[in-house]
Design a protein around this motif. Structure first.
Motif, PDB file in Angstrom:
ATOM      1  N   LEU A 120       0.905  -1.087  -0.295  1.00 48.01           N
ATOM      2  CA  LEU A 120       0.223  -0.028   0.055  1.00 48.01           C
ATOM      3  C   LEU A 120       0.916   1.253  -0.246  1.00 48.01           C
ATOM      4  O   LEU A 120       1.735   1.035   0.112  1.00 48.01           O
ATOM      5  CB  LEU A 120      -1.193   0.443   1.316  1.00 48.01           C
ATOM      6  CG  LEU A 120      -1.748  -1.121   1.523  1.00 48.01           C
ATOM      7  CD1 LEU A 120      -2.681  -0.844   2.916  1.00 48.01           C
ATOM      8  CD2 LEU A 120      -2.864  -1.557  -0.006  1.00 48.01           C
ATOM      9  N   ASN A 129      -5.621   4.574  -2.021  1.00 50.14           N
ATOM     10  CA  ASN A 129      -4.844   2.809  -2.385  1.00 50.14           C
ATOM     11  C   ASN A 129      -6.062   2.176  -3.209  1.00 50.14           C
ATOM     12  O   ASN A 129      -5.470   1.589  -4.339  1.00 50.14           O
ATOM     13  CB  ASN A 129      -4.735   2.438  -1.542  1.00 50.14           C
ATOM     14  CG  ASN A 129      -2.909   2.543  -0.527  1.00 50.14           C
ATOM     15  OD1 ASN A 129      -2.248   2.214  -1.566  1.00 50.14           O
ATOM     16  ND2 ASN A 129      -2.798   3.423   0.506  1.00 50.14           N
ATOM     17  N   PRO A 165      -3.131   4.034   5.694  1.00 49.21           N
ATOM     18  CA  PRO A 165      -2.765   2.840   5.490  1.00 49.21           C
ATOM     19  C   PRO A 165      -1.987   2.371   7.301  1.00 49.21           C
ATOM     20  O   PRO A 165      -2.583   0.756   7.816  1.00 49.21           O
ATOM     21  CB  PRO A 165      -2.031   2.032   4.769  1.00 49.21           C
ATOM     22  CG  PRO A 165      -2.265   3.393   3.582  1.00 49.21           C
ATOM     23  CD  PRO A 165      -2.411   4.592   4.180  1.00 49.21           C
ATOM     24  N   GLN A 173      -5.160  -4.084   6.472  1.00 49.91           N
ATOM     25  CA  GLN A 173      -4.283  -3.726   5.294  1.00 49.91           C
ATOM     26  C   GLN A 173      -4.416  -4.114   4.246  1.00 49.91           C
ATOM     27  O   GLN A 173      -4.663  -4.219   3.134  1.00 49.91           O
ATOM     28  CB  GLN A 173      -2.911  -3.554   5.506  1.00 49.91           C
ATOM     29  CG  GLN A 173      -2.934  -2.032   6.534  1.00 49.91           C
ATOM     30  CD  GLN A 173      -1.110  -2.109   6.993  1.00 49.91           C
ATOM     31  OE1 GLN A 173      -0.409  -1.821   5.900  1.00 49.91           O
ATOM     32  NE2 GLN A 173      -1.134  -1.341   8.069  1.00 49.91           N
ATOM     33  N   ARG A 180      -8.148  -3.308  -3.579  1.00 49.85           N
ATOM     34  CA  ARG A 180      -7.900  -2.820  -4.607  1.00 49.85           C
ATOM     35  C   ARG A 180      -7.789  -3.362  -5.885  1.00 49.85           C
ATOM     36  O   ARG A 180      -7.893  -3.255  -7.484  1.00 49.85           O
ATOM     37  CB  ARG A 180      -6.159  -2.160  -4.580  1.00 49.85           C
ATOM     38  CG  ARG A 180      -5.540  -2.218  -5.820  1.00 49.85           C
ATOM     39  CD  ARG A 180      -4.158  -1.368  -5.179  1.00 49.85           C
ATOM     40  NE  ARG A 180      -3.534  -2.242  -4.363  1.00 49.85           N
ATOM     41  CZ  ARG A 180      -1.922  -2.075  -3.939  1.00 49.85           C
ATOM     42  NH1 ARG A 180      -1.748  -1.084  -3.390  1.00 49.85           N
ATOM     43  NH2 ARG A 180      -1.770  -3.553  -3.457  1.00 49.85           N
TER      44      ARG A 180
END
Length: 410
Positions: A120, A129, A165, A173, A180
Motif C-alpha cells: 500500500l 489506495n 494505512p 491492510q 484494490r
C-alpha cells in the motif's frame, strides 16, 4: 473452461539462458546448473491447467518455485521456454510471447495481484489506495468512487475509507490490498502468500473471508502458500512444487489420500483429515454392501435395512418396524437429528459426518442428486483417521475403547 494453461514452462534467472537450458535438457539439476553457469533454475517443465472460477494453490517449501511460477502469469518473471496461455475474449494470449502492448492490456484489464507485504502507498488514504489502479485506467472520478465504495463494503472497510494505512491492523491492510485488486474487475487474481505475515487467528479469519468473497465474485485465483493446512482449506486444486518442478497436482483430498511420492507423503503426514476428506473419499459403495433383493443391509447388528428403487431411497426398516427417514443438509444443527440412520450429501465433510455418527449412534447413507451412492459408518471413519486403505485394511482398525465410545455416543 481453462483460464490459465502452462505448457512446459521453464524459467531461468540470469543472462545465460541458452546454456542453462542446454544443461537442463542434458538432465542436469538446479545445483549443477547453478555451479556451471551461475544461473538459477526457477521453474522446470511446468505443465498445469487452472480452470475458470477455481482457486489453485501453488505450494511448497521456500525455494520450491511457487512464487516464480505465479509471477510468470502477469509477466513479472520472464518465461525462458514454453507457453503460458491465458483465456482472453474467447481466444488465448501467450503471455510468454506477446507484445508489450498486449502484456500491458492484460495487466490492467485481466490480471490483478495481491502481495504478501500489502504494497500500500502510505501517503494515500484507504479509498485512494483502492482506486489507484482505476485512476491509472483513466476511469472518471464518479466511476472510481462507485467502484471503490462497492469494494470497501465487500471487504468490510467502508468506515476506514479516509484513514491512512498505518492506522490499520495488518489484516485490515491486507483487505485493502484485496479490495484494490477486486476494484480492477480482473477475472484473474494472483495472491503471493498474502496471509503469511499475519497472526494465526487473523490469518484464519482472512482465509474464511476469502472463501466467502469467492462465493460472491467467482474469480480465477492462483494462490501461493507454504502452509499445507491453508492450501487444503482454500484450494479447489493444489500443485505441490519442489526444486522448480510440479510434483503433484490435484484435489486436496486426492493429494492427502494418494500422495505421489515420499516428498508429498511427508508433506501430508500430519494433516488433519477432518478438515479435508469428504464422504466421497470415505464411503463404502453400495456394491460392497450386503444385499437381499432391493434392500441394502445398513446395520446388521440392529437389523436395519434400506429399500432402494433405481438407487433412490424408498424406505427404512428395523426388523419388521418402519423407520422414518431423516435427512441432514449443510448448516443444519446436528442436535436436531434423531437417533436413527441419516441421509446426507455425498460431499459431506468428515468432521460433519463424525458429529452426525456420534450424535445419532447410526451410520449415514450418502446420496447425490437424490440417488444413494454409499454408506459411511465406524469402519470407514476409523480407516480415514488412521490413514488406512479401506480396500486392504482389516475389520478392527480402532481400539476397543474408541469403538465403544462411538457405538454408545449420544
Amino acid at each position: 473452461m481453462t483460464a490459465i494453461r502452462f505448457e512446459h514452462v521453464d524459467v531461468i534467472f540470469g543472462k545465460q539462458n541458452k546454456r542453462a537450458l542446454e544443461l537442463l535438457d542434458q538432465g542436469k539439476g538446479r545445483s549443477e546448473i547453478l555451479q556451471e553457469t551461475g544461473q538459477v533454475l526457477g521453474v522446470e517443465d511446468a505443465c498445469l491447467e487452472v480452470q475458470k472460477g477455481e482457486i489453485c494453490v501453488l505450494m511448497g517449501l521456500s525455494g520450491s518455485g511457487k512464487s516464480s511460477l505465479l509471477r510468470c502469469i502477469n509477466g513479472l518473471n520472464t518465461v525462458s521456454r514454453g507457453k503460458l496461455l491465458i483465456e482472453h475474449q474467447g481466444a488465448e494470449v501467450d503471455i510468454a510471447n506477446c507484445s508489450p502492448a498486449v502484456l500491458k492490456d492484460m495487466r490492467t484489464t485481466r490480471i490483478a495481484m495481491v502481495f504478501q507485504k500489502f504494497a500500500l502507498m502510505p501517503w494515500l488514504t484507504v479509498a485512494e489506495n483502492v482506486g489507484f489502479g482505476l485512476e491509472m485506467q483513466g476511469r472518471s472520478a464518479a466511476e472510481r468512487k462507485k467502484l471503490v465504495d462497492e469494494k470497501l463494503e465487500l471487504v468490510g472497510l467502508t468506515q476506514w475509507r479516509n484513514k491512512k494505512p498505518d492506522s490499520l491492523s495488518g489484516g485490515m491492510q491486507q483487505r485493502v490490498g484485496l479490495a484494490r485488486a477486486l476494484a480492477m474487475d480482473a477475472d484473474i487474481l494472483l495472491m503471493d502468500e498474502p496471509f503469511s505475515a499475519l497472526d494465526p487467528l487473523i490469518r484464519q479469519q482472512l482465509q474464511d473471508e476469502l472463501l466467502q468473497l469467492q462465493a460472491k465474485v467467482n474469480k480465477t485465483i492462483v494462490f501461493v502458500s507454504h502452509d499445507l493446512d491453508e492450501a487444503l482449506k482454500i484450494g479447489t486444486n493444489i500443485a505441490i512444487m519442489k526444486d522448480g518442478r510440479i510434483i503433484q497436482h490435484g484435489r486436496p483430498e486426492d493429494i492427502v489420500l494418494n500422495p505421489a511420492d515420499e516428498y508429498v507423503r511427508t508433506f501430508v503426514a500430519h494433516t488433519n483429515p477432518l478438515n479435508v476428506l469428504s464422504g466421497y473419499s470415505l464411503m463404502r459403495g453400495l456394491d460392497k454392501c450386503g444385499r437381499e433383493g432391493n434392500e441394502i443391509c445398513l446395520e446388521r447388528s440392529h437389523d436395519i435395512w434400506l429399500a432402494l428403487e433405481n438407487q433412490t431411497v424408498k424406505a427404512l426398516r428395523r426388523g419388521g418396524e418402519s423407520l422414518a427417514l431423516q435427512r441432514w443438509t449443510p448448516g443444519m444443527p446436528v442436535t436436531s437429528l434423531q437417533r436413527q440412520p441419516t441421509l446426507a450429501p455425498a460431499d459431506i465433510r468428515m468432521r460433519d459426518a463424525l458429529e452426525i455418527r456420534y450424535h445419532t449412534g447410526h451410520k449415514l447413507v450418502l446420496e447425490t442428486e437424490g440417488r444413494a451412492v454409499g454408506i459411511l459408518g465406524d469402519k470407514e471413519l476409523y480407516h480415514a483417521l488412521l490413514g488406512k486403505n479401506l480396500e486392504k485394511a482389516g475389520e478392527d482398525v480402532a481400539p476397543p475403547a474408541v469403538r465403544s465410545t462411538l457405538s454408545q455416543a449420544g
